[in-house]
Scaffold this active site. Sequence first.
Site, PDB file in Angstrom:
ATOM      1  CB  ILE A  13      -0.946   0.009   1.221  1.00 29.24           C
ATOM      2  CG1 ILE A  13      -1.820  -1.249   1.216  1.00 29.24           C
ATOM      3  CG2 ILE A  13      -1.826   1.262   1.220  1.00 29.24           C
ATOM      4  CD1 ILE A  13      -2.653  -1.443   2.480  1.00 29.24           C
ATOM      5  CD  GLU A 133      -6.818  -8.712   9.836  1.00 26.38           C
ATOM      6  OE1 GLU A 133      -6.264  -9.312  10.764  1.00 26.38           O
ATOM      7  OE2 GLU A 133      -6.652  -8.983   8.641  1.00 26.38           O
ATOM      8  CE1 TYR A 156      -1.148  -6.135  10.675  1.00 27.58           C
ATOM      9  CE2 TYR A 156      -3.367  -7.031  10.417  1.00 27.58           C
ATOM     10  CZ  TYR A 156      -2.423  -6.061  10.129  1.00 27.58           C
ATOM     11  OH  TYR A 156      -2.745  -5.013   9.306  1.00 27.58           O
ATOM     12  CG  LEU A 196      -6.839 -15.337  -1.059  1.00 30.92           C
ATOM     13  CD1 LEU A 196      -6.695 -16.751  -0.526  1.00 30.92           C
ATOM     14  CD2 LEU A 196      -8.277 -14.869  -0.867  1.00 30.92           C
ATOM     15  N   PRO A 211      -4.098 -23.447  -1.433  1.00 32.04           N
ATOM     16  CG  PRO A 211      -2.390 -22.561  -0.102  1.00 32.04           C
ATOM     17  CD  PRO A 211      -2.881 -22.617  -1.516  1.00 32.04           C
ATOM     18  N   PRO A 288      -5.286 -20.625  12.838  1.00 32.55           N
ATOM     19  CG  PRO A 288      -3.480 -21.295  14.168  1.00 32.55           C
ATOM     20  CD  PRO A 288      -3.830 -20.866  12.771  1.00 32.55           C
TER      21      PRO A 288
HETATM   22  P1  NAD Z   1       3.473  -4.596   3.564  1.00 28.52           P
HETATM   23  O1  NAD Z   1       3.861  -5.721   4.450  1.00 28.52           O
HETATM   24  O2  NAD Z   1       3.304  -4.855   2.103  1.00 28.52           O
HETATM   25  O3  NAD Z   1       4.523  -3.412   3.707  1.00 28.52           O
HETATM   26  C1  NAD Z   1       5.031  -2.995   4.940  1.00 28.52           C
HETATM   27  C2  NAD Z   1       6.244  -2.114   4.681  1.00 28.52           C
HETATM   28  O4  NAD Z   1       6.757  -1.680   5.948  1.00 28.52           O
HETATM   29  C3  NAD Z   1       7.381  -2.818   3.951  1.00 28.52           C
HETATM   30  O5  NAD Z   1       7.883  -2.005   2.924  1.00 28.52           O
HETATM   31  C4  NAD Z   1       8.434  -3.031   5.044  1.00 28.52           C
HETATM   32  O6  NAD Z   1       9.761  -3.055   4.550  1.00 28.52           O
HETATM   33  C5  NAD Z   1       8.187  -1.820   5.944  1.00 28.52           C
HETATM   34  N1  NAD Z   1       8.637  -2.067   7.316  1.00 28.52           N
HETATM   35  C6  NAD Z   1       8.364  -3.157   8.091  1.00 28.52           C
HETATM   36  N2  NAD Z   1       9.001  -3.042   9.269  1.00 28.52           N
HETATM   37  C7  NAD Z   1       9.675  -1.843   9.254  1.00 28.52           C
HETATM   38  C8  NAD Z   1      10.492  -1.172  10.196  1.00 28.52           C
HETATM   39  N3  NAD Z   1      10.752  -1.711  11.396  1.00 28.52           N
HETATM   40  N4  NAD Z   1      11.000   0.035   9.859  1.00 28.52           N
HETATM   41  C9  NAD Z   1      10.734   0.583   8.648  1.00 28.52           C
HETATM   42  N5  NAD Z   1       9.978  -0.030   7.711  1.00 28.52           N
HETATM   43  C10 NAD Z   1       9.450  -1.224   8.012  1.00 28.52           C
HETATM   44  O7  NAD Z   1       2.140  -4.016   4.202  1.00 28.52           O
HETATM   45  P2  NAD Z   1       0.851  -3.400   3.490  1.00 28.52           P
HETATM   46  O8  NAD Z   1      -0.090  -4.490   3.179  1.00 28.52           O
HETATM   47  O9  NAD Z   1       1.266  -2.450   2.436  1.00 28.52           O
HETATM   48  O10 NAD Z   1       0.233  -2.587   4.733  1.00 28.52           O
HETATM   49  C11 NAD Z   1       0.651  -1.255   5.005  1.00 28.52           C
HETATM   50  C12 NAD Z   1      -0.113  -0.728   6.204  1.00 28.52           C
HETATM   51  O11 NAD Z   1      -1.514  -0.752   5.946  1.00 28.52           O
HETATM   52  C13 NAD Z   1       0.102  -1.541   7.479  1.00 28.52           C
HETATM   53  O12 NAD Z   1       0.153  -0.661   8.569  1.00 28.52           O
HETATM   54  C14 NAD Z   1      -1.144  -2.423   7.557  1.00 28.52           C
HETATM   55  O13 NAD Z   1      -1.442  -2.745   8.896  1.00 28.52           O
HETATM   56  C15 NAD Z   1      -2.186  -1.502   6.955  1.00 28.52           C
HETATM   57  N6  NAD Z   1      -3.323  -2.172   6.276  1.00 28.52           N
HETATM   58  C16 NAD Z   1      -3.107  -3.131   5.324  1.00 28.52           C
HETATM   59  C17 NAD Z   1      -4.204  -3.692   4.652  1.00 28.52           C
HETATM   60  C18 NAD Z   1      -4.018  -4.720   3.557  1.00 28.52           C
HETATM   61  O14 NAD Z   1      -5.014  -5.260   3.067  1.00 28.52           O
HETATM   62  N7  NAD Z   1      -2.813  -5.029   3.121  1.00 28.52           N
HETATM   63  C19 NAD Z   1      -5.490  -3.282   4.985  1.00 28.52           C
HETATM   64  C20 NAD Z   1      -5.661  -2.320   5.992  1.00 28.52           C
HETATM   65  C21 NAD Z   1      -4.574  -1.759   6.616  1.00 28.52           C
HETATM   66  O1  DAU Z   2      -8.621  -6.678   6.658  1.00 29.51           O
HETATM   67  C1  DAU Z   2      -7.424  -5.996   6.467  1.00 29.51           C
HETATM   68  C2  DAU Z   2      -6.258  -6.968   6.551  1.00 29.51           C
HETATM   69  O2  DAU Z   2      -6.301  -7.765   5.373  1.00 29.51           O
HETATM   70  C3  DAU Z   2      -4.911  -6.279   6.698  1.00 29.51           C
HETATM   71  O3  DAU Z   2      -4.872  -5.580   7.905  1.00 29.51           O
HETATM   72  C4  DAU Z   2      -3.783  -7.301   6.651  1.00 29.51           C
HETATM   73  O4  DAU Z   2      -2.528  -6.628   6.677  1.00 29.51           O
HETATM   74  C5  DAU Z   2      -3.895  -8.091   5.366  1.00 29.51           C
HETATM   75  O5  DAU Z   2      -2.905  -9.095   5.345  1.00 29.51           O
HETATM   76  C6  DAU Z   2      -5.285  -8.721   5.243  1.00 29.51           C
HETATM   77  O6  DAU Z   2      -5.468  -9.773   6.234  1.00 29.51           O
HETATM   78  P1  DAU Z   2      -6.155 -11.181   5.874  1.00 29.51           P
HETATM   79  O7  DAU Z   2      -5.721 -12.171   6.856  1.00 29.51           O
HETATM   80  O8  DAU Z   2      -7.621 -11.001   5.658  1.00 29.51           O
HETATM   81  O9  DAU Z   2      -5.478 -11.429   4.402  1.00 29.51           O
HETATM   82  P2  DAU Z   2      -4.887 -12.743   3.724  1.00 29.51           P
HETATM   83  O10 DAU Z   2      -4.607 -12.400   2.291  1.00 29.51           O
HETATM   84  O11 DAU Z   2      -3.802 -13.364   4.522  1.00 29.51           O
HETATM   85  O12 DAU Z   2      -6.130 -13.754   3.753  1.00 29.51           O
HETATM   86  C7  DAU Z   2      -7.384 -13.429   3.162  1.00 29.51           C
HETATM   87  C8  DAU Z   2      -8.358 -14.571   3.480  1.00 29.51           C
HETATM   88  O13 DAU Z   2      -7.926 -15.743   2.755  1.00 29.51           O
HETATM   89  C9  DAU Z   2      -8.345 -14.981   4.942  1.00 29.51           C
HETATM   90  O14 DAU Z   2      -9.677 -15.385   5.310  1.00 29.51           O
HETATM   91  C10 DAU Z   2      -7.418 -16.185   4.999  1.00 29.51           C
HETATM   92  C11 DAU Z   2      -7.622 -16.831   3.637  1.00 29.51           C
HETATM   93  N1  DAU Z   2      -6.417 -17.513   3.088  1.00 29.51           N
HETATM   94  C12 DAU Z   2      -5.257 -16.813   3.020  1.00 29.51           C
HETATM   95  C13 DAU Z   2      -4.115 -17.397   2.520  1.00 29.51           C
HETATM   96  C14 DAU Z   2      -2.806 -16.619   2.451  1.00 29.51           C
HETATM   97  C15 DAU Z   2      -6.506 -18.819   2.626  1.00 29.51           C
HETATM   98  O15 DAU Z   2      -7.573 -19.455   2.660  1.00 29.51           O
HETATM   99  N2  DAU Z   2      -5.370 -19.396   2.124  1.00 29.51           N
HETATM  100  C16 DAU Z   2      -4.166 -18.755   2.069  1.00 29.51           C
HETATM  101  O16 DAU Z   2      -3.166 -19.348   1.618  1.00 29.51           O
END
Ligand code: NAD
Ligand code: DAU
Length: 350
Positions: A13, A133, A156, A196, A211, A288
């Site tokens: 993001i 979450e 998390y 996912l 999976p 879990p």
């Molecule tokens: P991501 O894991 O793709 O990226 C995280 C970034 O943070 C990476 O570039 C990593 O190198 C950097 N980082 C990690 N630890 C660090 C540290 N100690 N110092 C400096 N940089 C560090 O995560 P994302 O999916 O892009 O999520 C970004 C933010 O948005 C997070 O705060 C997450 O909780 C939030 N968020 C994500 C989702 C989602 O669906 N992915 C949804 C809602 C909120």
């Molecule tokens: O809701 C926002 C969150 O969405 C963010 O805060 C998190 O950073 C982001 O990782 C995401 O969390 P989820 O756990 O929902 O995302 P994930 O892609 O890991 O999984 C999406 C759904 O798919 C979840 O119900 C678990 C399931 N899943 C995931 C994986 C990786 C599977 O069934 N198989 C898989 O291999």
Amino acid sequence: MKTILVTGGAGFIGSHVVRYFVNKYPGYQIVNLDNLTYAGNLANLKDVEGKPNYEFIKGDIVDDKFILELFKKKAFDGIIHLAAESHVDRSISNPTAFVFTNIVGTVNLLNAARAIWKDNLEGKRFYHISTDEVYGSLGDEGYFVESTPYDPRSPYSASKASSDHLVRAYFHTFKMPVVLSNCSNNYGSYQFPEKLLPLFINNIKHNKPLPVYGAGDNIRDWLYVVDHASAIDLIFHNGIIGETYNIGGSNEWQNIRLIEKLCEIMDGKLGRPKGTSSKLITYVKDRPGHDMRYAIDSSKLQNELGWRPSVSFEEGLELTIDWYLANEEWLNNVTSGDYQKYYEEMYVKR
Ligand code: NAD
Ligand code: DAU
């Protein structure tokens, strides 16, 4: 000119947020601070790295001395804080890393902002990016609103909830000018293939098992990542200090339905007979504490700040699948760890 710090700007993001701000605001200096963990990848930002209003700094938000020195040097006007450990499954195998980065890292940034801003808070802003979450798990009915009580259930989400509480505590105790947002599941380009959609796209392409955790009946609310970036832009500029805004796509999908849809589209894209990809679906042991359903009510953001998602799910999914199919090299690099070499070549050797 405003100097804005984006933390975690090399992640999924964060890289979209950096691109959005660098292109939209040539008058801002955008500083991307990222430690380049396995999830951070500078190749995500190749198209902006030469722009005069963009700068990358490698550094760890857990290192309080480094963060304070950086803040003294740069005198940031605003902070958009995305850096985090973000993957639920990793938080189950190694919770401690989540405590350090997500909680201690956030406090370090708050302390540094406090130290340099002191009482001169005019025009300053600390924007904390969080997740839906933190609200826990829904049953069949209802939506998360901004006043839904926190009920985090994974390491998390507990670490993100903790950081949200700290950000609000700094607002109440120290008058820190904060805004927060809690967003649903994002999808789009540059997402690390442990999540996912990119994982399953990659596996389908290589005829590997898909999976599915448990019965595949968990529900997520999916939002195109660029629409998250546009919401962040609005909240950063127009959000009311001390307030929280929920962001979501009003787009709920049961995992197995989404996976079946993905399989169907992939069969078409790869020129395989209908039903080929869905044969890869393999039910595996559940995560879990797997939250059953997330669903966001984003009416506050829509009514008060006028935000609307601009990309339909059909369109966004198509764009996303096409991007991963066209960027096999990116996928291979992030899965092999080769991308770390890119940083060496770009920033260390020259
Ligand atoms: P991501 O894991 O793709 O990226 C995280 C970034 O943070 C990476 O570039 C990593 O190198 C950097 N980082 C990690 N630890 C660090 C540290 N100690 N110092 C400096 N940089 C560090 O995560 P994302 O999916 O892009 O999520 C970004 C933010 O948005 C997070 O705060 C997450 O909780 C939030 N968020 C994500 C989702 C989602 O669906 N992915 C949804 C809602 C909120
Ligand atoms: O809701 C926002 C969150 O969405 C963010 O805060 C998190 O950073 C982001 O990782 C995401 O969390 P989820 O756990 O929902 O995302 P994930 O892609 O890991 O999984 C999406 C759904 O798919 C979840 O119900 C678990 C399931 N899943 C995931 C994986 C990786 C599977 O069934 N198989 C898989 O291999």
